[in-house]
Design an enzyme around this catalytic site. Structure first.
Site, PDB file in Angstrom:
ATOM      1  N   ASN A 148      -6.689  -9.533   5.061  1.00 19.69           N
ATOM      2  CA  ASN A 148      -7.647  -8.668   4.377  1.00 19.69           C
ATOM      3  C   ASN A 148      -8.928  -9.429   4.023  1.00 19.69           C
ATOM      4  O   ASN A 148      -9.067 -10.622   4.282  1.00 19.69           O
ATOM      5  CB  ASN A 148      -7.019  -8.043   3.127  1.00 19.69           C
ATOM      6  N   ILE A 149      -9.877  -8.720   3.425  1.00 17.31           N
ATOM      7  CA  ILE A 149     -11.206  -9.278   3.168  1.00 17.31           C
ATOM      8  C   ILE A 149     -11.160 -10.451   2.193  1.00 17.31           C
ATOM      9  O   ILE A 149     -11.995 -11.360   2.268  1.00 17.31           O
ATOM     10  CB  ILE A 149     -12.166  -8.192   2.652  1.00 17.31           C
ATOM     11  N   ARG A 207     -20.297  -5.751   1.785  1.00 19.49           N
ATOM     12  CA  ARG A 207     -19.744  -6.951   2.418  1.00 19.49           C
ATOM     13  C   ARG A 207     -20.745  -8.100   2.446  1.00 19.49           C
ATOM     14  O   ARG A 207     -20.354  -9.266   2.394  1.00 19.49           O
ATOM     15  CB  ARG A 207     -19.297  -6.619   3.843  1.00 19.49           C
ATOM     16  N   LYS A 246     -19.290  -1.184   5.541  1.00 19.95           N
ATOM     17  CA  LYS A 246     -19.995  -1.326   4.258  1.00 19.95           C
ATOM     18  C   LYS A 246     -20.839  -2.605   4.257  1.00 19.95           C
ATOM     19  O   LYS A 246     -20.497  -3.603   3.630  1.00 19.95           O
ATOM     20  CB  LYS A 246     -18.987  -1.333   3.123  1.00 19.95           C
ATOM     21  N   CYS A 249      -6.770   0.366   9.790  1.00 20.42           N
ATOM     22  CA  CYS A 249      -6.349  -0.680   8.852  1.00 20.42           C
ATOM     23  C   CYS A 249      -6.087   0.016   7.521  1.00 20.42           C
ATOM     24  O   CYS A 249      -5.286   0.938   7.455  1.00 20.42           O
ATOM     25  CB  CYS A 249      -7.394  -1.790   8.751  1.00 20.42           C
ATOM     26  N   SER A 250      -6.786  -0.385   6.460  1.00 19.06           N
ATOM     27  CA  SER A 250      -6.625   0.315   5.179  1.00 19.06           C
ATOM     28  C   SER A 250      -7.576   1.505   5.108  1.00 19.06           C
ATOM     29  O   SER A 250      -7.152   2.658   5.140  1.00 19.06           O
ATOM     30  CB  SER A 250      -6.876  -0.649   4.019  1.00 19.06           C
ATOM     31  N   ASP A 251      -8.873   1.210   5.031  1.00 19.08           N
ATOM     32  CA  ASP A 251      -9.860   2.285   4.950  1.00 19.08           C
ATOM     33  C   ASP A 251     -10.584   2.524   6.275  1.00 19.08           C
ATOM     34  O   ASP A 251     -11.405   3.435   6.365  1.00 19.08           O
ATOM     35  CB  ASP A 251     -10.886   1.975   3.857  1.00 19.08           C
ATOM     36  N   ASN A 276       0.828  -1.200   0.000  1.00 20.06           N
ATOM     37  CA  ASN A 276       0.000   0.000   0.000  1.00 20.06           C
ATOM     38  C   ASN A 276       0.867   1.257   0.000  1.00 20.06           C
ATOM     39  O   ASN A 276       0.540   2.268  -0.618  1.00 20.06           O
ATOM     40  CB  ASN A 276      -0.921   0.007   1.231  1.00 20.06           C
TER      41      ASN A 276
END
Length: 776
Positions: free
Chosen positions: A278-279, A387, A383, A341-343, A253
């Protein structure tokens, strides 16, 4: 697409663990559900379209064409359809039924039962922060996001340090991914805080002075420490399963212009990586877990190896480890923690909510857990629609079991501390299911702004109102508010042996794999049964006192009459015979050995006993088509005889002292014996029971029913408290049809009205007194 109702007959439903066991029935496809029923009415399977995750057409066999339907709440149903054309048509139709916009979701069409009103209990974020002690001298409310200008996935009101300026907040939001700047999410009584944000857009060299100043302001809000933690929940460098090549997460990232904070730019900051995948890794892990659940007749080694290779429990442990570390820093080290985390809407939500749950006992109550979900997941923009894959516009690659992992982590904690949580397993399963079902408007959209634009509070029903109306179904019978675990910070030690496979979640529809009787359900049934019998016993004690009073009054009357007879000994015997003949009273023989008082007492007792024997007869057995309840177990009252008033009653006392018909109604309205939960697999209406669905015992007949066969608006005459009790529809009709029930209902209503009037009068009198004091 215009929907047409479909019917497919002679369909075989195959048991996935026993292919020889098949049920022949009919599939009905409506605009909202796929329904399978067999002609004998022994089973019904209802599948909500919004819960369907996949529909697969399998290779044709000699018996027909198999169609496998999988759902998001882990039901796997395999239908064998005789004609391939019908199978292909059904397959195509089911795949086209998924809505392509929010407006077509089930919540905007759903019609709830009568007891559930379209009322939303307003959640005010400010109320929850006030409970934690904010705003105060260190934290303030910032309304700069009231129109979602600063960050459209944050709530309109955010809490930031009092030392910050608006320019500082705007600069930080521009430096953070998606504009998700650091804001307060939890404030501990010791002054330490948890703040959350997204990753910085730092790349390899970029920096933001406003962001650095904001973190220094957050550090200064805690007078007990001069350092703070930044927790990055992404793995810095991790080794994927079955691969020896390194995979870069946060570093990758950073190369893309995002990344993590540069330690040289942030003073007095301790950086910590708590690796959570991650997802995409989580989605693959769940798929492998479901493959484990689908294994047919595996050996123990095969099952355990497959479960281990899915890495599902390892991921749950990673989430719990991160949350426990945060809770330990807050409670023991008394340092502030910034999590991202990321977002900042997946792993951040998991860690912030779980650490708050460990730190604050309030969040372990039903109401507190609701506040936690509203704050960490809904207000701060998890989300849900992406998700959970609510619409066809959602990218399949965006789907991930993030919320499921949080729910399971809470369940794992409840297994470690069984007395610390007010809610039970059913509450968690229901929460997971309805985040996917789209039946309620709470989990629609990806952020609070989406839900405001859709006007969900005006157009849909609330999941929390459903919980409130059925709150007893979701209470943990082992919960002890006074226990140390329920009132303290929880800091468990998690190892591989601590975590369990959640059988009731992933195998809830496989009755052969589940225990016949769940401990929590058994305790709930025992508590309800004890409550019913205790309430009934109080009423019986009251009736016994009334009957004793009746006998005492008649004894006094008889004694007085005997005295009168003694005083008239000089009267001619012929006059006495004429008087007795006129009153149709048979005098006892003089050699019976009984006094006049004893004889009179015996007559009253015989009269009441004969009347009770006439009324209290075993009720006839009837069957009920609507509930599917067999006549062997349905107790129905026989038609009650004519009114009989106790000898000492007057017309004034009728509201307080019941007739014998009323006593009979009370005795017949409470079941002394209840059927165990381990007996039926299906309700009498053919609906199969599963671990997420509560079995109810009818308080009148004691049999097991599902929620749609139970009425909760019945005041049972046999309860001293006159409280509402769950009663099956058959018994409800039987009670309502009895003549004495109308009088009983009128009495209950009048008492309720009198109570309300008395309470109102007391409030008015108090207000008048207060006004008089103030005037003086």
């Amino acid at each position: 697409m215009k929907f047409k109702h479909k019917t497919v007959e002679n369909v075989r439903l195959t048991d996935r663990f026993n292919t020889r066991q098949q049920i022949i029935g009919t599939i009905y496809l409506t605009s909202t559900h796929l329904i399978f029923t067999d002609p004998e009415g022994k089973r019904e399977t209802w599948i909500l379209h919004s819960l369907i995750s996949s529909v697969d057409k399998l290779p044709t066999t000699q018996q027909g064409c198999p169609l496998r339907v999988r759902t998001k709440h882990f039901l796997s149903a395999e239908f064998l359809i005789p004609k391939e054309r019908d199978c292909a048509d059904l397959h195509a139709t089911l795949n086209q039924l998924k809505p392509d916009s929010y407006e077509k979701l089930y919540c905007f069409l759903y019609q709830a039962p009568n007891y559930l009103e379209k009322i939303w209990d307003p959640f005010l974020l400010a109320t929850e922060y006030m409970r934690m002690g904010a705003p105060n001298q260190h934290w303030k409310i910032e309304d700069g996001n009231s129109n979602f200008d600063m960050c459209d996935t944050y709530p309109p009101l955010i809490y930031v340090p009092t030392l910050t300026s608006k320019a500082m907040l705007i600069g930080s939001s521009k430096f953070r991914s998606r504009g998700r700047l650091p804001v307060l999410t939890y404030l501990h009584p010791n002054g330490a805080s948890i703040t959350r944000c997204s990753q910085p857009l730092s790349g390899f060299s970029a920096r933001c002075q406003e962001d650095e100043q904001l973190l220094q302001c957050i550090l200064k809000t805690n007078p007990h420490s001069n350092t703070m933690y930044i927790i990055d929940t992404r793995p810095r460098v991790s080794i994927p399963i079955k691969s020896s090549s390194l995979r870069i997460n946060a570093v990758a990232n950073r190369a893309a212009g995002k990344g993590y904070e540069n330690e040289g730019y942030y003073s007095n900051i301790q950086f910590k990586f708590c690796p959570i995948e991650n997802i995409h890794i989580m989605r693959t892990s769940l798929q492998k877990l479901l493959e484990v659940s689908d294994m047919k007749n595996p050996t123990m080694n095969q099952y355990l190896n497959a479960l281990d290779s899915s890495s599902w429990l390892q991921h749950i442990k990673s989430v719990l480890d991160a949350a426990i570390f945060i809770a330990r820093v807050i409670d023991i080290e008394k340092k502030n923690v910034l999590v991202h985390c990321s977002d900042g809407w997946d792993r951040t939500a998991q860690c912030c909510s779980l650490s708050s749950l460990l730190l604050c006992p309030y969040y372990r109550s039903i109401h507190g857990f609701r506040m936690l979900i509203e704050k960490e997941w809904l207000s701060f923009g998890h989300k849900f629609s992406d998700r959970c894959g609510h619409t066809t516009t959602s990218d399949n690659k965006e789907q991930s079991p993030v919320f499921l992992q949080f729910i399971e982590a809470v369940w794992q904690l409840s297994q470690i501390y069984p007395t610390a949580f007010e809610f039970n397993e059913r509450f968690l399963i229901s929460l997971h299911d309805h985040s996917h079902s789209c039946q309620y408007g709470n989990f629609i959209g990806n952020c609070e702004k989406d839900r405001l634009d859709l006007c969900v509070k005006e157009r849909t029903y609330s999941f929390w109102n459903f919980i409130l109306q059925n709150v007893n179904d979701f209470k943990n019978p082992l919960f002890r508010p006074q226990s140390s675990y329920a009132s303290e910070v929880l800091l468990p030690v998690i190892n591989a042996q601590t975590l369990k496979f959640w059988l009731s979640m992933y195998h809830r529809f496989d009755s052969a794999l589940l225990p016949k009787e769940n401990i929590s359900n058994t305790l709930t049934r025992l508590v309800d049964h004890t409550t019913s019998l205790s309430d009934h016993a109080r009423l019986l004690e009251k009736r016994i006192r009334e009957l004793n009073s009746t006998f005492d009054n008649n004894q006094t009357t008889t004694t007085s009459s005997s005295s009168t007879t003694t005083s008239n000994e000089g009267v001619d015997d012929s006059d006495i015979e004429k008087r007795n003949h006129h009153n149709n009273i048979c005098l006892p023989e003089f050699d019976s050995g009984l006094s006049d008082v004893d004889i009179s007492q015996a007559r009253i007792t015989d009269s009441i006993s004969s009347k009770l024997n006439t009324i209290l007869q075993p009720p006839p057995s009837l069957s009920d088509v609507e509930s599917g309840f067999s006549g062997d177990y349905s107790p129905h009252n026989k038609a009650l005889s004519s009114s009989f008033i106790l000898p000492h009653q007057s017309s004034i006392d009728l509201n307080d002292i019941p007739t014998l018909e009323r006593i009979a109604l009370e005795l017949n309205s409470i079941a002394l014996d209840w059927r165990s939960y381990n007996a039926p697999v299906h309700c009498a209406c053919s609906l199969p029971f599963d671990s997420a669905q509560r079995k109810y015992n009818c308080w009148r007949c004691g049999e097991n029913y599902c929620t749609r066969c139970i009425e909760r608006s019945i005041h049972l005459p046999g309860l001293y408290s006159n409280s509402l009790a769950p009663v099956c529809k058959t018994c409800a009709r039987s009670i309502k049809s009895s003549p004495s029930f109308a009088d009983f209902s009128a009495l209950v209503k009048s008492k309720s009205t009198d109570f309300i009037r008395s309470q109102t009068a007391m409030k008015l009198s108090r207000s008048m007194i207060d006004q008089f004091i103030n005037d003086r």
